[in-house]
Design an enzyme around this catalytic site. Structure first.
Site, PDB file in Angstrom:
ATOM      1  NE  ARG A 268      -7.726  -9.798  -5.418  1.00  0.00           N
ATOM      2  CZ  ARG A 268      -8.928  -9.306  -5.145  1.00  0.00           C
ATOM      3  NH1 ARG A 268      -9.935  -9.488  -5.982  1.00  0.00           N
ATOM      4  NH2 ARG A 268      -9.144  -8.596  -4.042  1.00  0.00           N
TER       5      ARG A 268
ATOM      6  CE  LYS B 292      -4.276  -1.823   1.997  1.00  0.00           C
ATOM      7  NZ  LYS B 292      -3.934  -3.240   1.894  1.00  0.00           N
TER       8      LYS B 292
END
Length: 496
Positions: free
Chosen positions: A297, A122
């Site tokens: 994804r 992150k």
């Protein structure tokens, strides 16, 4: 026009349940054989029965089996599979697994390992976004000195959102409203981050009150071409987990939509991104938006993007993984109507959404051209606590948002799933709520409207009618309710 040429002849799906079935659907349409891997506890599951061939994987727990990348790669090689599709969850965002697949001479149907690593952290991904003109919320990272972290975080102003750098799913995450709460919440967040992700790094960022969660589906071919399939609204959540998603977003001004989608494409292009991915943003009530993260994804909610664009994202994934360039340009992608997805979970909303277990006795979803019921269920399927509680996804299309909501509420109420408690009725109440219909959405929606969304007290007449219908319809119920227990059932005409 999407190509019908099959780039592979056999693909292994390193996943289970509804997403394995979803991938197999497209592989079948493309003429590609599918290989399933399964833990013995699911040897009769729908995805196992659907696959062209299935192979058992082992582990200390069912989840551990699906996380054993070496075992999965060996099965792929032994079966002659050329590629591995990871679905979502499990190994889908594991850069080491993606790298190992390539080193084994196979193709990973997903982004490059470097992209997974870049966006999986992150902190690194936020810095990358900021470098390329994508707005991020003011934040501060731990540097090993908790006192300095607390001082710098307090300077941002409250409320703050504390997050684990390496994780997701709400773990290591909390909202802090004052300096008095900050130290304890920071310690707890670091502890959870270490326990769940093996990395105690946390960060604090300005918490946007009553935010909307907006995400953009992007697809890149790794050759400089990136397109978006517009945005999705994912604001209806409980405990940071999405339960209803829709596309496009409710009432988003066109100019703002264009800026958000352009920012997502800019980020993916800068990363030379290959395959499907999702860039997530927080949208403030004043119209400012901030980068949240990028998921490298396929998302659970990808079907709503497919339904409004007519594009099969799994097909695009497979074609790009085989080395083909993007088959569509941005101008080719248009929005047609509105789509809503509801996550059907084995849980009890009336008991704080605790997971439910049981056996699927009856499954009868509605069937219509504008409905997709994506699931991995068969009658007799045992629902356990071994995996996530999501059982299926009900995805509904409509000519516009109002029509899509009407269709969704009707489809939820028409779905029959007996044998395990689910959130079907709760989802119908959410979708039919006036505030949802008005598009007054934010991530605290279910908390704000908790009283309205609570299950009504059952009417005695309705309850009795339902019991009578069950008695007449289901042999198991009749046996339990009316058959005389032994030894009396064997005593023929005996009376007391």
């Amino acid at each position: 026009m999407q190509s019908t040429h099959a780039p592979f002849f056999k693909v292994l799906i390193a996943n289970r349940g509804e997403i394995a079935c979803r991938v197999m659907d497209t592989l079948g349409e493309m003429g590609i054989a599918s290989v399933a891997v399964f833990h013995h506890s699911e040897h009769r599951a729908r995805f196992v029965l659907m696959a062209d061939e299935s192979h058992e994987i082992t582990g200390e727990t069912p989840v551990a089996a699906y996380l054993d990348g070496n075992q999965i790669i060996e099965i792929a090689r032994a079966t002659g599979a050329q590629a591995i599709h990871p679905g979502y969850g499990f190994l889908s965002e594991n850069a080491d697994f993606a790298r190992a697949v390539s080193e084994a001479g196979l193709v990973f149907i997903g982004p490059e390992p470097g992209s997974i690593e870049l966006m999986g952290d992150k902190i690194t991904s936020r810095e990358f976004a900021e470098e390329h003109g994508v707005p991020v919320a003011p934040s501060v990272l731990t540097d090993g000195d908790l006192g300095t972290f607390i001082e710098r975080a307090s300077a941002i102003g409250f409320p703050l959102l504390i997050k684990a750098s390496a994780g997701g799913g709400g773990k290591g995450m909390s909202i802090v409203n004052s300096a008095e709460e900050l130290e304890e919440n920071a310690r707890v967040a670091a502890s959870e981050a270490e326990r769940y992700f093996g990395d105690a790094t946390i960060y604090a960022e300005r918490y946007v009150e009553r935010p909307r969660h907006i995400e953009v589906q992007v697809v890149g071919d790794g050759a400089g071409n990136v397109v978006h399939l517009f945005e999705r609204e994912c604001s209806v959540q409980r405990r940071f987990q999405k339960i209803i998603e829709e596309a496009p977003s409710a009432g988003l001004p066109e100019e703002l939509r264009e800026r958000i989608c352009a920012a997502a494409v800019r980020l993916a292009s800068a990363a030379n991104y290959r395959n499907a991915g999702t860039v997530e943003f927080i949208l403030a009530p004043d119209g400012e938006f901030y980068f949240l993260e990028m998921n490298t994804r396929l998302q659970v909610e990808h079907p709503v993007s497919e339904m409004i664009t007519g594009i099969d994202l799994v097909r695009m994934q497979v074609e790009i993984a085989s080395g083909k360039p993007l088959s569509v340009s941005q101008a080719d992608i248009q929005v047609d109507g509105h789509a809503i997805e509801c996550r059907v979970c084995a849980e009890i909303p009336e008991r704080d959404f605790i997971p439910a277990t049981g056996k699927v006795l009856v499954l009868d979803p509605p069937e219509a051209p504008d409905i997709r019921f994506e699931n991995g269920l068969v009658e007799g399927h045992n629902v356990t606590l071994s995996f996530d509680s999501m059982l299926a996804k009900l995805v509904v299309h409509g000519g516009d948002r109002s029509n899509a909501i009407d269709n969704t509420v009707r489809a939820l109420r028409d779905t029959v799933l007996l044998g395990v408690e689910t959130n079907l009725d709760y989802l119908a109440r959410v979708a039919d709520h006036p505030a949802f219909r008005e598009g007054a959405l934010h991530t605290g929606f279910v908390v704000e409207h908790a009283d309205d969304l609570a299950a009504p007290e059952p009417d005695a007449t309705d309850r009795n009618a339902a019991l009578l219908a069950a008695a007449l319809a289901f042999r198991e119920f009749r046996t339990l309710a009316f058959d005389a227990p032994d030894p009396y059932a064997a005593m023929n005409g005996w009376r007391n």
